[in-house]
Write a protein that holds these residues in place. Structure first.
Motif, PDB file in Angstrom:
ATOM      1  N   THR A 195      -8.229   4.067   0.049  1.00 11.40           N
ATOM      2  CA  THR A 195      -7.303   5.034   0.631  1.00 11.40           C
ATOM      3  C   THR A 195      -5.897   4.763   0.117  1.00 11.40           C
ATOM      4  N   VAL A 196      -5.103   5.809   0.039  1.00 13.46           N
ATOM      5  CA  VAL A 196      -3.705   5.693  -0.377  1.00 13.46           C
ATOM      6  C   VAL A 196      -2.850   5.540   0.874  1.00 13.46           C
ATOM      7  N   THR A 197      -2.140   4.432   0.976  1.00 11.86           N
ATOM      8  CA  THR A 197      -1.299   4.184   2.146  1.00 11.86           C
ATOM      9  C   THR A 197       0.179   4.474   1.901  1.00 11.86           C
TER      10      THR A 197
ATOM     11  N   TYR B 160      -8.426  -1.074   0.060  1.00  6.03           N
ATOM     12  CA  TYR B 160      -9.815  -0.961  -0.381  1.00  6.03           C
ATOM     13  C   TYR B 160     -10.733  -1.800   0.506  1.00  6.03           C
TER      14      TYR B 160
ATOM     15  N   LEU C  21      -2.724   1.047  -2.483  1.00  4.68           N
ATOM     16  CA  LEU C  21      -4.115   1.315  -2.142  1.00  4.68           C
ATOM     17  C   LEU C  21      -4.654   0.266  -1.180  1.00  4.68           C
TER      18      LEU C  21
ATOM     19  N   THR D 112     -14.733   2.016  -0.498  1.00  8.85           N
ATOM     20  CA  THR D 112     -13.783   2.948   0.085  1.00  8.85           C
ATOM     21  C   THR D 112     -12.372   2.561  -0.342  1.00  8.85           C
TER      22      THR D 112
ATOM     23  N   ALA E 124     -11.786   8.735  -3.915  1.00 12.73           N
ATOM     24  CA  ALA E 124     -10.664   9.321  -3.176  1.00 12.73           C
ATOM     25  C   ALA E 124      -9.863  10.193  -4.122  1.00 12.73           C
TER      26      ALA E 124
ATOM     27  N   TYR F 133      -5.858  12.247  -4.345  1.00 13.55           N
ATOM     28  CA  TYR F 133      -4.527  12.327  -3.747  1.00 13.55           C
ATOM     29  C   TYR F 133      -3.796  13.506  -4.369  1.00 13.55           C
TER      30      TYR F 133
END
Length: 273
Positions: free
Chosen positions: A38-40, A63, A61, A36, A130, A132
């Motif tokens: 995600t862009v923070t 992870y 990122l 997994t 993911a 974006y």
């Protein structure tokens, strides 16, 4: 007939195992948790931006992965890969932060989506984990005095330090005698080929007569042009021919091969006459 029953049963068992084995492997593969990502955060921040010439767009990122994976970002525009250069990837495992970035190859290009993939690098083992959405355009003017946020500077420094570890390890390993001997022989061979490429046409021009001398003038002119081009280029810009030995090698090899073929045909024709 009784003897054939065990044989048939054994063959049936082997056939069943063969048919079931791929599905068991597929289930085991499917059971592997997908990483997994995600862009923070991003830099520059915003949903519709114009980047400066050669300016990087950074993604912060987060992870999580139970197995070592690489993480890559791929910019897209209208569903097609954009012309952009992006970051290489280290191996990540567990939980942590990673830095992704890309830059436009030429001004005027656009990006409307960034796809993030994670896996071992093989196409069928590196899925998109993911996406974006963002609209970016490559600008024509460079960015002056860009101040990067702390997370970009820290992750860049970490990635740079990780890249230097294998280089330092390789530099600390002693060079074997065989490697030294190989490169010594290689360099001597390259020097010899270049020297033959220079000397052979001059020798042919001096010894041959008639049409053969005219043919020998072709590689001689080629080598003269090569040397003159290097001398004039270095006189104008000392860095213009940093690989001049390879230029001599390339054209010298062609010159030597040409003279060798001419000499062979010259000998054959002289015998026939």
């Amino acid at each position: 007939m009784r003897r054939l029953v065990p044989i048939a049963a054994t063959l049936a068992l082997l056939l069943a195992l063969t048919l079931l084995w791929p599905s068991r492997g597929a289930r085991a593969q499917d059971a592997t948790p997908t990483p997994t990502v995600t862009v923070t955060d991003t830099w520059p921040q915003g949903d519709d931006l114009t980047l400066g010439r050669n300016q990087n767009f950074y993604l912060h990122l987060a992870y999580r992965s139970d197995t070592p994976v690489g993480i890559w970002i791929r910019p897209y525009f209208h569903g097609e890969p954009a012309k952009a250069g992006s970051n290489p990837s280290a191996r990540y495992r567990g939980e942590g932060e990673a830095l992704g970035w890309f830059f436009f190859m030429q001004p005027g290009d656009e990006v409307d989506e960034i796809r993030i993939t994670a896996g071992d690098g093989r196409v069928d083992h590196t899925p998109v984990v993911a996406t974006y959405p963002v609209h970016l355009t490559g600008g024509f003017d460079p960015v002056a005095d860009e101040t990067l946020p702390d997370w970009v500077q820290q992750l860049r420094a970490r990635d740079k330090a990780q890249q230097q570890v294998p280089r330092q390890a390789a530099a600390s390993e002693p060079i074997s005698a065989g490697t030294v001997a190989f490169f010594s022989v290689f360099m001597l061979a390259m020097f010899a080929i270049g020297l033959v490429g220079l000397v052979a046409p001059a020798w042919a021009l001096w010894r041959w007569r008639g049409g053969w001398r005219v043919l020998a003038a072709i590689p001689a002119a080629l080598m003269a042009w090569t040397v003159l081009n290097i001398v004039v280029g270095v006189a104008r810009d000392a860095t213009s021919h940093n690989l001049w030995p390879f230029e001599i090698l390339m054209f010298g090899g062609l010159s030597a091969a040409s003279i060798a073929v001419m000499a062979l045909f010259r000998r054959v024709f002289r015998r026939e006459s």
